[in-house]
Design an enzyme around this catalytic site. Structure first.
Site, short mmCIF file in Angstrom:
data_model
loop_
_atom_site.label_atom_id
_atom_site.label_comp_id
_atom_site.label_asym_id
_atom_site.label_seq_id
_atom_site.Cartn_x
_atom_site.Cartn_y
_atom_site.Cartn_z
N ASP A 255 60.91 45.24 40.62
CA ASP A 255 59.63 45.70 40.07
C ASP A 255 59.62 45.33 38.59
O ASP A 255 60.51 45.75 37.84
CB ASP A 255 59.51 47.22 40.26
N TYR A 344 41.42 46.88 34.31
CA TYR A 344 41.86 45.51 34.61
C TYR A 344 41.43 44.54 33.51
O TYR A 344 42.22 43.74 33.01
CB TYR A 344 41.28 45.11 35.96
N1 LIG Z 1 42.58 36.25 43.16
C1 LIG Z 1 41.75 36.09 42.12
O1 LIG Z 1 40.58 35.72 42.31
C2 LIG Z 1 42.22 36.34 40.71
C3 LIG Z 1 41.31 36.18 39.68
C4 LIG Z 1 41.72 36.39 38.38
C5 LIG Z 1 43.03 36.73 38.10
N2 LIG Z 1 43.91 36.89 39.11
C6 LIG Z 1 45.29 37.26 38.74
O2 LIG Z 1 46.19 36.37 39.35
C7 LIG Z 1 47.41 37.04 39.64
C8 LIG Z 1 47.76 36.89 41.11
O3 LIG Z 1 46.67 37.37 41.87
P1 LIG Z 1 46.60 37.29 43.49
O4 LIG Z 1 45.18 37.19 43.83
O5 LIG Z 1 47.55 36.27 43.97
O6 LIG Z 1 47.09 38.77 43.84
P2 LIG Z 1 47.95 39.31 45.06
O7 LIG Z 1 47.70 40.77 45.11
O8 LIG Z 1 47.73 38.50 46.29
O9 LIG Z 1 49.46 39.03 44.56
C9 LIG Z 1 50.02 39.71 43.48
C10 LIG Z 1 51.52 39.81 43.69
O10 LIG Z 1 52.06 40.54 42.58
C11 LIG Z 1 53.03 41.43 43.10
N3 LIG Z 1 53.23 42.57 42.19
C12 LIG Z 1 52.39 43.58 41.94
N4 LIG Z 1 52.96 44.48 41.11
C13 LIG Z 1 54.20 44.01 40.83
C14 LIG Z 1 55.26 44.50 40.05
N5 LIG Z 1 55.18 45.67 39.40
N6 LIG Z 1 56.41 43.78 39.98
C15 LIG Z 1 56.52 42.61 40.65
N7 LIG Z 1 55.52 42.10 41.42
C16 LIG Z 1 54.38 42.79 41.51
C17 LIG Z 1 52.45 41.89 44.43
O11 LIG Z 1 53.43 42.46 45.27
C18 LIG Z 1 51.88 40.59 44.96
O12 LIG Z 1 52.80 39.86 45.72
C19 LIG Z 1 47.20 38.49 39.21
O13 LIG Z 1 47.70 38.66 37.90
C20 LIG Z 1 45.70 38.64 39.23
O14 LIG Z 1 45.26 39.66 38.37
C21 LIG Z 1 43.54 36.71 40.43
#
Ligand SMILES: NC(=O)c1ccc[n+]([C@@H]2O[C@H](COP(=O)([O-])OP(=O)(O)OC[C@H]3O[C@@H](n4cnc5c(N)ncnc54)[C@H](O)[C@@H]3O)[C@@H](O)[C@H]2O)c1
Length: 439
Positions: A255, A344
């Site tokens: 984590d 966020y």
């Molecule tokens: N999907 C989108 O459209 C989008 C848009 C803008 C920004 N983002 C950013 O991109 C990044 C990835 O997004 P995603 O869509 O792949 O999300 P997702 O939820 O599919 O994946 C996020 C991953 O981070 C891991 N995680 C969460 N908390 C954690 C912690 N404390 N320690 C270690 N790992 C942890 C989760 O287990 C998960 O595997 C994030 O930072 C998100 O905010 C995503």
């Protein structure tokens, strides 16, 4: 989640129907693959009003592998050197260069305008160079057909620091990046032995790598030759193991908010880290009036505080090697704000603040660059959970009229991570198809 509308407009009857109804006309984007590694056609090199780059630009354009020409019927890319424009009248040169050829750009083509930094001492030069930004952002919105437009600002004298940036922007790797302004320093690129696998011999750690964007980032960094460590929470252990196995990477169940996270990362990379990607992120949406303090705190803790803490600790301990690259993940929510996402958006805007402030000091003190990707609507589990109408709006409200894929964020991260990207520092590049949000 499949974008059925994009499939529909990819068929002749679908195109006919949606055109008649005046609906968006997204074009399927051509992304990098072994079969399609580069743009399909020549690169048109134009100059508008003189150049501050002398003869240094030609070899950099040639290095893209595209055929560089001064005239073309159907260019796949157009580079306009506008570094020499210093007056409002001089902007006419930009119009004169692009007006006759913009229609001939192929579907999915690229336009890159090269400018220089607006001067704090010369407001005429500053006005002319700032004008390029409005020009490029408007062009990105009007060219359509899956084409993109960007502005790259270079320090006068040499185009060499721009090589990795131009290779990226003039390739299928940047398919979902448009309307961006990239400001380069004059720093010389670190040498690259092999442009096909530029990260060979480098160690990269990606947080939140079990799935979604993080898994795509890990995959692209591995493709580019890096030895990758995939970090995710222990609860995601099984998915993490599968992702790491698939990539020949190492799984690190941890984590990122743990107090000893930085020490455990350092222990996992005895030779130090060359690329550190802060991708882990969470949402805990509620309007502020309904948001309990714990939801606020969780998001700030994972998305921002842990990024600050681990970055500081790993830099101070010397775990990030000289020539290292730190890439953080922001979001267009951190630029535009979003209903129900005060926590966020605050965390992601904080990431942008971190990057801009730390970048020059990290370069001076550690020889490390710090940049951020700011994804827009990316097709992942996170966005699949968004209600249908809002999801459709998110997908279409951008110049490319479609959502991005995790690979688009990954390719941008990999460009930041390149040894040759030394001049790319303190940048926040949106991977959003030029979303109207926060534009
Ligand atoms: N999907 C989108 O459209 C989008 C848009 C803008 C920004 N983002 C950013 O991109 C990044 C990835 O997004 P995603 O869509 O792949 O999300 P997702 O939820 O599919 O994946 C996020 C991953 O981070 C891991 N995680 C969460 N908390 C954690 C912690 N404390 N320690 C270690 N790992 C942890 C989760 O287990 C998960 O595997 C994030 O930072 C998100 O905010 C995503």
């Amino acid at each position: 989640m499949a974008d059925r509308y994009l499939h529909l407009t990819g068929t002749a009857p679908g195109r006919f129907l949606t055109r008649r109804l005046g609906l968006p006309q997204p074009v399927g984007l051509r992304r990098w693959s072994l079969a399609t590694p580069s743009l399909d056609g020549p690169l048109l090199h134009l100059t508008a009003g003189g150049s501050l780059l002398g003869d240094t630009l030609a070899p950099v354009l040639a290095a893209t592998g595209l055929e560089v020409v001064r005239r073309a019927d159907r260019p796949a890319g157009i580079v306009v050197d506008a570094t020499g424009i210093t007056t409002a009248a001089g902007l006419g040169g930009l119009h004169a260069a692009l007006h006759p050829v913009v229609r001939s750009l192929v579907t999915g083509g690229r336009i890159v305008v090269l400018g220089t930094h607006p001067s704090p001492e010369d407001h005429h030069q500053a006005a002319a160079q700032q004008a390029l930004e409005g020009f490029v952002r408007s062009l990105g919105k009007e060219i359509g057909r899956g084409a993109t437009a960007q502005l790259v600002r270079l320090a006068p004298g040499s185009a060499a620091p721009a090589e990795s940036t131009l290779r990226f922007l003039l390739s299928p790797r940047s398919a979902y990046v448009s309307g961006q302004v990239v400001e380069l320093t004059g720093a010389a690129p670190d040498p690259v032995a092999d442009w096909v696998a530029p990260l060979t011999g480098r160690t990269a750690l990606v947080t939140g790598a079990a799935r979604g964007i993080g898994a795509a980032v890990a995959s692209v960094l591995a493709r580019d030759g890096a030895q990758v460590i995939c970090l995710d929470v222990p609860q995601a252990g099984e998915e993490l193991g599968r992702t790491a196995d698939r990539l020949g990477a190492t799984a690190l169940p941890l984590d990122i908010t743990a107090p000893d996270a930085a020490e455990r990362i350092a222990a996992a990379v005895p030779g130090g880290l060359d690329v550190l990607v802060h991708n882990a992120g969470i949402t805990r949406d509620r309007r502020l009036a309904n948001m309990p303090a714990e939801r606020w705190a969780q998001v700030i803790e994972v998305n921002l505080d842990s990024v600050l803490r681990t970055t500081d600790a790993l830099l101070e301990a010397g775990t990030v090697n000289r020539g290292g690259r730190i890439v953080a993940t922001a979001s267009i929510a951190g630029i535009a704000g979003n209903n129900g996402q005060t926590n966020y958006a605050a965390s992601k805007a904080g990431v942008i603040g971190l990057v801009r402030s730390l970048a020059p000091r990290a370069a001076a003190g550690h020889g490390v660059t710090v940049n951020a990707v700011a994804p827009g609507f990316i097709e992942t589990k996170m966005t699949a959970a968004v209600p249908l109408l809002i999801r459709e709006a998110g997908r279409r409200m951008n110049s490319l009229s479609q959502g991005g894929l995790p690979i688009d964020v990954a390719e941008t991260t990999a460009w930041f991570a390149q040894p040759a990207s030394t001049a790319v520092n303190g940048q926040v590049v949106r991977v959003c198809g030029q979303s109207l949000l926060g534009a």
